[in-house]
Motif scaffolding. Structure first.
Motif, PDB file in Angstrom:
ATOM      1  N   ALA A 171       0.809   5.413  -1.054  1.00  0.00           N
ATOM      2  CA  ALA A 171      -0.084   6.467  -1.519  1.00  0.00           C
ATOM      3  C   ALA A 171       0.478   7.150  -2.770  1.00  0.00           C
ATOM      4  O   ALA A 171      -0.260   7.434  -3.729  1.00  0.00           O
ATOM      5  CB  ALA A 171      -0.301   7.496  -0.409  1.00  0.00           C
TER       6      ALA A 171
ATOM      7  N   PHE B 194      -6.062   9.569  -1.048  1.00  0.00           N
ATOM      8  CA  PHE B 194      -5.761   8.144  -0.863  1.00  0.00           C
ATOM      9  C   PHE B 194      -5.342   7.879   0.581  1.00  0.00           C
ATOM     10  O   PHE B 194      -5.751   6.872   1.172  1.00  0.00           O
ATOM     11  CB  PHE B 194      -4.653   7.713  -1.827  1.00  0.00           C
ATOM     12  N   LEU B 195      -4.519   8.755   1.145  1.00  0.00           N
ATOM     13  CA  LEU B 195      -4.068   8.562   2.521  1.00  0.00           C
ATOM     14  C   LEU B 195      -5.238   8.496   3.484  1.00  0.00           C
ATOM     15  O   LEU B 195      -5.287   7.655   4.392  1.00  0.00           O
ATOM     16  CB  LEU B 195      -3.130   9.699   2.937  1.00  0.00           C
TER      17      LEU B 195
END
Length: 263
Positions: free
Chosen positions: A73, A86-87
């Motif tokens: 990430a 993103f995670l």
């Protein structure tokens, strides 16, 4: 000015500059010697401190996120300041779990960043953090929680030297209850590690570790380091005529020592 901000202003603000920046709805980074608070429109969106495990430690060591997913990430979205998004979008973790850990990291780092000995404040206007947007917290709420945590530590066991000294375990008394959480901390305490070291090793917020250590000390399960005796002063009253501890604390310590001597 909001009612929450006015409440903090009417009392003694933890950080007058933070209170003013919140009222101005400022965006940027408030830098102090023991940590940094990131603001967006006057609300705190992230905080970090060298005294506390960062969000990555809470997620990987203390949580269920694999370290390689965190590294992915950061590498993929760090430059765009969208690591949090993103995670979640990549399925690395649920949004609710990330929010809980992120809030824990904010309040934990803010406790140290806003400590009385944290030095002068500087504000870097417009600065943002690469973690990106997760959740914001009112500055007044962070200040109130910081004050509450200071009071809680002293209410549990008023010995601040415990917070920075090596944690030295003591054997439990016969029949004394030790919780699973306490046993895990005591297993890591080797007489060398400080509470901060234990927080990193366990992947726990540093304040919660300080609180655990003070509770253990109050229960007699870790040593309480004492302040060095002051040098004698000419004309001072003899020790037996002075009271160096509050009566309640002194009584508790005498009772504990008497119980230990009878075992």
């Amino acid at each position: 000015m909001t009612a929450a901000t006015a409440t903090v202003t009417s009392a003694t603000a933890v950080s007058p500059l933070l209170t003013r920046l919140a009222a101005e709805r400022a965006t940027g980074a408030l830098l102090r010697d023991r940590g940094t608070l990131f603001l967006e429109d006057g609300r705190i969106v992230h905080a970090e401190s060298p005294s506390t495990p960062g969000l990555e430690v809470l997620l990987t060591t203390g949580g269920g996120l694999a370290p390689e997913r965190w590294n992915e990430a950061v590498n993929q979205a760090g430059a765009r300041r969208q690591v949090a998004r993103f995670l979640v979008d990549s399925g690395g973790m649920a949004g609710g779990e990330l929010e809980i850990c992120h809030l824990a990291a904010i309040f934990d780092a803010a406790f140290f960043a806003l400590s009385p000995g944290s030095g002068p404040s500087r504000f870097r206007r417009g600065a943002t953090h690469w973690i990106g947007s997760v959740r914001s917290v009112p500055a007044a709420a962070v200040e109130r929680e910081t004050c509450r945590r200071r009071e809680l530590l002293d209410a549990v066991w008023p010995y601040p030297r415990l917070d920075t000294a090596p944690v030295v375990p003591r054997p439990a008394a016969p029949g004394q209850t030790v919780t699973a959480r306490q046993r895990l901390l005591l297993r890591q305490a080797d007489g060398v590690r400080t509470p901060a070291d234990l927080a990193w090793a366990l992947g726990r917020p540093a304040f919660h570790t300080l609180l655990d250590v003070r509770r253990l000390a109050a229960a007699g399960l870790v040593e309480t380091p004492h302040e060095p005796a002051p040098a004698p002063v000419a004309g001072a009253l003899p020790d037996w005529m002075t009271q160096t501890q509050s009566p309640d604390v002194a009584l508790l310590r005498r009772l504990r020592d008497a119980l230990e001597a009878s075992l």
